[in-house]
Design an enzyme around this catalytic site. Structure first.
Site, short mmCIF file in Angstrom:
data_model
loop_
_atom_site.label_atom_id
_atom_site.label_comp_id
_atom_site.label_asym_id
_atom_site.label_seq_id
_atom_site.Cartn_x
_atom_site.Cartn_y
_atom_site.Cartn_z
N CYS A 162 0.83 -1.21 0.00
CA CYS A 162 0.00 0.00 0.00
C CYS A 162 0.86 1.26 0.00
CB CYS A 162 -0.94 0.00 1.20
SG CYS A 162 -0.11 -0.08 2.80
N GLN A 211 6.19 -8.68 3.68
CA GLN A 211 5.92 -8.25 2.30
C GLN A 211 7.13 -8.47 1.40
OE1 GLN A 211 4.76 -4.30 3.40
NE2 GLN A 211 2.56 -4.76 3.36
N LEU A 242 -10.35 -9.49 4.49
CA LEU A 242 -9.88 -10.38 5.55
C LEU A 242 -8.55 -11.04 5.18
CD1 LEU A 242 -13.33 -11.99 6.47
CD2 LEU A 242 -12.25 -9.92 7.40
#
EC number: 1.2.1.70
Length: 394
Positions: free
Chosen positions: A46, A110, A176
Site C-alpha cells: 500500500c 511483504q 480479511l
C-alpha cells in the site's frame, strides 16, 4: 547491473494507487518484464511499488512503463537506484527506515512474499533472491539489536488508539487478508464490543470467530455497516468496494481506508456525517514512540552497513563461478580417467574408489576457492584466479 525503479509513500495516494499491482496483475507483469531483464522481483504494497532488476545492461525506463501500461507522464515521480545504492535502499526498506510508520514490521513479510512470488512465477533469480535473503537476514539482526519490539508500531495500534479516544466499540472490517488478520489479532485483546467481518471466510479469521464468539462474527456488508460505528477497509480489489448506497442515510460513520487503490468511492467522502481517513493520514498519526524508534535505529545502522558489504563481496566473487565450475568438472574427469587403470576390482569397488578420489579432489579445490575468496577481498583476485587456472586446468 543491479537496480530498482520505484514510487513510495512520498507521493500522495491518489497518484500512487495508479501504479499499485494486484497479486494477479503482479504475476502477469513479472513474466512480461522478464523479456527486458534476466532477473525481476516486484515489491508492491500500500506504500510502495518497486521493481528490482538484475541484468547485464540497463533497461530504459520508458520500456518498463510501456510493458506495464503505465502513464509516462508520471515518470519523474519515480526514483532509480543502481548497484550499491539499490542494495542500500532495499536493506533500509526491510529494516523499516523507509516506512511511513518508522520501524514497522509488516514490510518484512511483504519483502519475503515478493521474493517467493517471483520464484514461483518468474523462475530463477539467483542474484536477486540472494539480495532479498541477505536483506531479510539483516532485518532480523537489526530489529533484535535495536530492540524495536520494545516500542512496537502497527497500523492496527495507531487506529486502535483513535478508536479508544473516540469511544468506538463496534467495528466492521472489510477485507480479511493480512491487514484484516492484523486488526483481528489486535482487537481480540481490546475492549471493543463487536467486530463484524465482511469478506470471504478463511481459516486464519475463523479462529477468532471460534475463540471469541461474542466479539467476532461474519456479516453481510450492509448489515455490518448499519451496526458499526467504524469501518476499516483493506481489500486488494482494483476498484472501490464501498459506495454511497452502502451507507444508511444520515449515519455517523468513521472509515479507515487502508487500501491502495482506495476501497472507498469518492462520493462517500462527500457524505456530511461520514469521515474517511486514508492510509497516508493514518501514518501521520504515529507520534508516540517515533522518536525513540528513530534513535534506536540510527544507533544500530552499522548492522545494515555490515550486510551491504557482505552482499557486495558475494556479488563481486560471483565473477569466478564459471572458473570454479570448470575446475570441479575437470577434476571429476581426471578422477574418472584414473579409475580406469584399476585392475582386479569389481564395478562396485570401482565406483567407491571413484567417489573417494572426487571427494579428495574437491577438498583441495575448496581450499583453493577459499584462498581465491581471500585474494578477492584483498584486491588480488585476478592474479589468484590465473594461478588456479595454471594449476588445475593446464
Amino acid at each position: 547491473m543491479l537496480w530498482v525503479i520505484g514510487i513510495n509513500h512520498k507521493v500522495e495516494v491518489d497518484i500512487r494507487q495508479k501504479f499499485s499491482l494486484t497479486k494477479t496483475k503482479l504475476q502477469e507483469k513479472l513474466i512480461s518484464l522478464k523479456k527486458l531483464a534476466d532477473e525481476v522481483i516486484i515489491l508492491s504494497t500500500c506504500n510502495r511499488t518497486e521493481i528490482y532488476f538484475f541484468s547485464e545492461e540497463y533497461v530504459d525506463i520508458e520500456k518498463i512503463f510501456t510493458e506495464l501500461d503505465w502513464d509516462r507522464r508520471y515518470m519523474p515521480l519515480f526514483y532509480i537506484y543502481k548497484d550499491k545504492d539499490c542494495i542500500k535502499h532495499l536493506f533500509e526498506v526491510v529494516c523499516g527506515f523507509d516506512s511511513l510508520l518508522i520501524g514497522e514490521e509488516q514490510i518484512v513479510a511483504q519483502v519475503k512474499e515478493a521474493k517467493d512470488i517471483a520464484k514461483q512465477v518468474g523462475g530463477k533469480n539467483p542474484v536477486l533472491e540472494r539480495l532479498f535473503e541477505v536483506a531479510l537476514k539483516c532485518s532480523k539482526e537489526f530489529r533484535t539489536k535495536a530492540r524495536l519490539n520494545e516500542h512496537p508500531i502497527t497500523i492496527a495500534s495507531v487506529v486502535g488508539k483513535v478508536l479508544k479516544e473516540s469511544n468506538i466499540r463496534k467495528i466492521a472490517i472489510i477485507g480479511l487478508g493480512n491487514i484484516g488478520f492484523l486488526f483481528c489479532n489486535y482487537f481480540k485483546n481490546s475492549d471493543v464490543d463487536k467486530v463484524f467481518l465482511i469478506g470471504r471466510k478463511n481459516e486464519r479469521i475463523d479462529q477468532f470467530v471460534k475463540l471469541y464468539p461474542g466479539k467476532f462474527e461474519y456479516s453481510d456488508k450492509k448489515d455490518a455497516i448499519s451496526e458499526a460505528q467504524c469501518l476499516i477497509c483493506s481489500t486488494s480489489a482494483p476498484h472501490a468496494v464501498v459506495h454511497k448506497d452502502d451507507i444508511p442515510d444520515g449515519k455517523n460513520l468513521l472509515i479507515f481506508d487502508l487500501a491502495v487503490p482506495r476501497d472507498v468511492d469518492v462520493e462517500v467522502y462527500k457524505l456530511p456525517n461520514v469521515k474517511v481517513i486514508d492510509i497516508d493520514q493514518v501514518h501521520k498519526m504515529d507520534a508516540t514512540s517515533r522518536e525513540i524508534r528513530i534513535s534506536k535505529m540510527q544507533e544500530n545502522y552499522n548492522i545494515i552497513e555490515k550486510y551491504i558489504d557482505e552482499f557486495i563481496e558475494w556479488l563481486g566473487f560471483r565473477q569466478y563461478r564459471n572458473l570454479i565450475i570448470e575446475v570441479k568438472r575437470h577434476a571429476e574427469q581426471l578422477c574418472k580417467a584414473q579409475v580406469k587403470y584399476l585392475k582386479n576390482v569389481d564395478s562396485r569397488e570401482r565406483e567407491e574408489v571413484e567417489r573417494l578420489l572426487i571427494r579428495m579432489a574437491n577438498l583441495y579445490i575448496d581450499r583453493a576457492i577459499e584462498v581465491l575468496r581471500e585474494a578477492h577481498k584483498e584486491g588480488s583476485g585476478e592474479i589468484c584466479s590465473n594461478l588456479i587456472k595454471r594449476i588445475f586446468l593446464k
